[in-house]
Design an enzyme around this catalytic site. Sequence first.
Site, PDB file in Angstrom:
ATOM      1  N   GLY A  54      53.227  50.117  46.099  1.00  0.00           N
ATOM      2  CA  GLY A  54      52.544  50.746  46.017  1.00  0.00           C
ATOM      3  C   GLY A  54      52.436  52.393  47.158  1.00  0.00           C
ATOM      4  O   GLY A  54      51.728  53.073  46.832  1.00  0.00           O
ATOM      5  N   GLU A 109      56.158  53.500  52.718  1.00  0.00           N
ATOM      6  CA  GLU A 109      55.634  52.754  52.775  1.00  0.00           C
ATOM      7  C   GLU A 109      53.965  52.857  52.714  1.00  0.00           C
ATOM      8  O   GLU A 109      53.703  54.122  52.925  1.00  0.00           O
ATOM      9  CB  GLU A 109      55.831  51.058  53.906  1.00  0.00           C
ATOM     10  CG  GLU A 109      54.533  50.046  53.686  1.00  0.00           C
ATOM     11  CD  GLU A 109      54.245  49.291  52.887  1.00  0.00           C
ATOM     12  OE1 GLU A 109      54.743  49.976  51.583  1.00  0.00           O
ATOM     13  OE2 GLU A 109      55.308  48.016  52.871  1.00  0.00           O
ATOM     14  N   ASP A 110      53.251  52.117  52.099  1.00  0.00           N
ATOM     15  CA  ASP A 110      51.566  52.625  51.565  1.00  0.00           C
ATOM     16  C   ASP A 110      50.511  52.272  53.049  1.00  0.00           C
ATOM     17  O   ASP A 110      50.204  52.887  52.960  1.00  0.00           O
ATOM     18  CB  ASP A 110      51.451  52.434  49.743  1.00  0.00           C
ATOM     19  CG  ASP A 110      51.499  50.521  50.255  1.00  0.00           C
ATOM     20  OD1 ASP A 110      51.816  49.599  50.656  1.00  0.00           O
ATOM     21  OD2 ASP A 110      50.821  50.312  49.081  1.00  0.00           O
ATOM     22  N   ASP A 113      50.016  46.339  56.727  1.00  0.00           N
ATOM     23  CA  ASP A 113      48.161  45.290  57.506  1.00  0.00           C
ATOM     24  C   ASP A 113      48.847  44.883  58.616  1.00  0.00           C
ATOM     25  O   ASP A 113      49.482  44.738  59.856  1.00  0.00           O
ATOM     26  CB  ASP A 113      48.271  44.897  56.274  1.00  0.00           C
ATOM     27  CG  ASP A 113      47.230  43.894  56.165  1.00  0.00           C
ATOM     28  OD1 ASP A 113      45.940  44.275  57.037  1.00  0.00           O
ATOM     29  OD2 ASP A 113      47.072  42.969  55.254  1.00  0.00           O
ATOM     30  N   VAL A 163      41.371  49.041  50.813  1.00  0.00           N
ATOM     31  CA  VAL A 163      41.540  50.110  50.372  1.00  0.00           C
ATOM     32  C   VAL A 163      42.223  50.261  48.966  1.00  0.00           C
ATOM     33  O   VAL A 163      43.647  49.669  48.814  1.00  0.00           O
ATOM     34  CB  VAL A 163      42.163  51.474  51.459  1.00  0.00           C
ATOM     35  CG1 VAL A 163      41.216  51.472  52.501  1.00  0.00           C
ATOM     36  CG2 VAL A 163      43.269  50.534  52.299  1.00  0.00           C
ATOM     37  N   ASP A 169      46.711  49.392  45.122  1.00  0.00           N
ATOM     38  CA  ASP A 169      45.981  48.638  44.010  1.00  0.00           C
ATOM     39  C   ASP A 169      44.925  47.510  44.323  1.00  0.00           C
ATOM     40  O   ASP A 169      44.677  47.016  45.678  1.00  0.00           O
ATOM     41  CB  ASP A 169      46.414  47.902  42.839  1.00  0.00           C
ATOM     42  CG  ASP A 169      47.564  47.025  43.233  1.00  0.00           C
ATOM     43  OD1 ASP A 169      48.240  47.042  44.225  1.00  0.00           O
ATOM     44  OD2 ASP A 169      47.834  46.008  42.514  1.00  0.00           O
ATOM     45  N   ARG A 175      45.497  52.689  40.536  1.00  0.00           N
ATOM     46  CA  ARG A 175      46.391  53.903  41.263  1.00  0.00           C
ATOM     47  C   ARG A 175      46.650  54.744  41.779  1.00  0.00           C
ATOM     48  O   ARG A 175      47.381  55.693  42.421  1.00  0.00           O
ATOM     49  CB  ARG A 175      47.618  52.501  41.605  1.00  0.00           C
ATOM     50  CG  ARG A 175      48.480  51.462  41.519  1.00  0.00           C
ATOM     51  CD  ARG A 175      49.872  51.202  41.330  1.00  0.00           C
ATOM     52  NE  ARG A 175      50.176  48.995  41.451  1.00  0.00           N
ATOM     53  CZ  ARG A 175      50.929  48.449  42.113  1.00  0.00           C
ATOM     54  NH1 ARG A 175      50.348  48.868  44.157  1.00  0.00           N
ATOM     55  NH2 ARG A 175      50.818  47.342  41.572  1.00  0.00           N
TER      56      ARG A 175
END
Length: 191
Positions: A54, A109-110, A113, A163, A169, A175
């Site tokens: 990600g 990091e993407d 969460d 998202v 993804d 992506r």
Amino acid sequence: MSSSAAYRDTSWASDIDHVLLSEEEIQEKVAELAARLREDYAGRQLLLVGVLKGAAVFLSDLMRHLSMPLCIDFVQLRSYGHATISSGQVEIVKDLEWSVEGWDVVVVEDIVDTGRTQDYLLRQLHMRGAGSVRICALLSKPSRRKVDVTIDYLGFDVPNVFVVGYGLDFAERYRNLPFVAVLRPEAYKTP
Ligand code: 5GP
């Protein structure tokens, strides 16, 4: 191409409910985060650790704004599989090639969460003797947090929605979208 043009041109346009963060907003934020990193890490031994897959897009854009010498490495962790809810388990799928000992590490990091992935990774990096460890995340979903992690460099807080785009993804798709978007419920049913 602007976000709206990419949105019109992609064959996935019908999968997208709405664009949450435009390409322009993201690029502006990436440049801001990079400026802070440039200042904070000037003269230090910086290692960017990208979390695959990600963060690949974010790291690529971010590092091109960083003019000082640095190294990069990647780690791949699994906590999701092909689902939109976390299993709560974190395991290393691909380990770092680099010894982090003594390095000033910034984990790229993407999205944070529950925080479990970052919590696990930070522990690993400290155990392996990193000189310092900080987190740079494009997105955070604070309402979903289960483990308290400090995000030192944060792009955007987002609501509790799944998202995609800009590296993120669903079942390995989307992506390559240059923006961050929310999918229509029907998109989760396509193979
Ligand atoms: P955490 O361990 O913080 O619960 O999960 C972090 C990972 O979950 C992220 O690196 C990402 O792979 C995945 N994830 C969490 N929320 C989303 C989301 O809204 N969209 C996508 N595509 N992945 C997400």
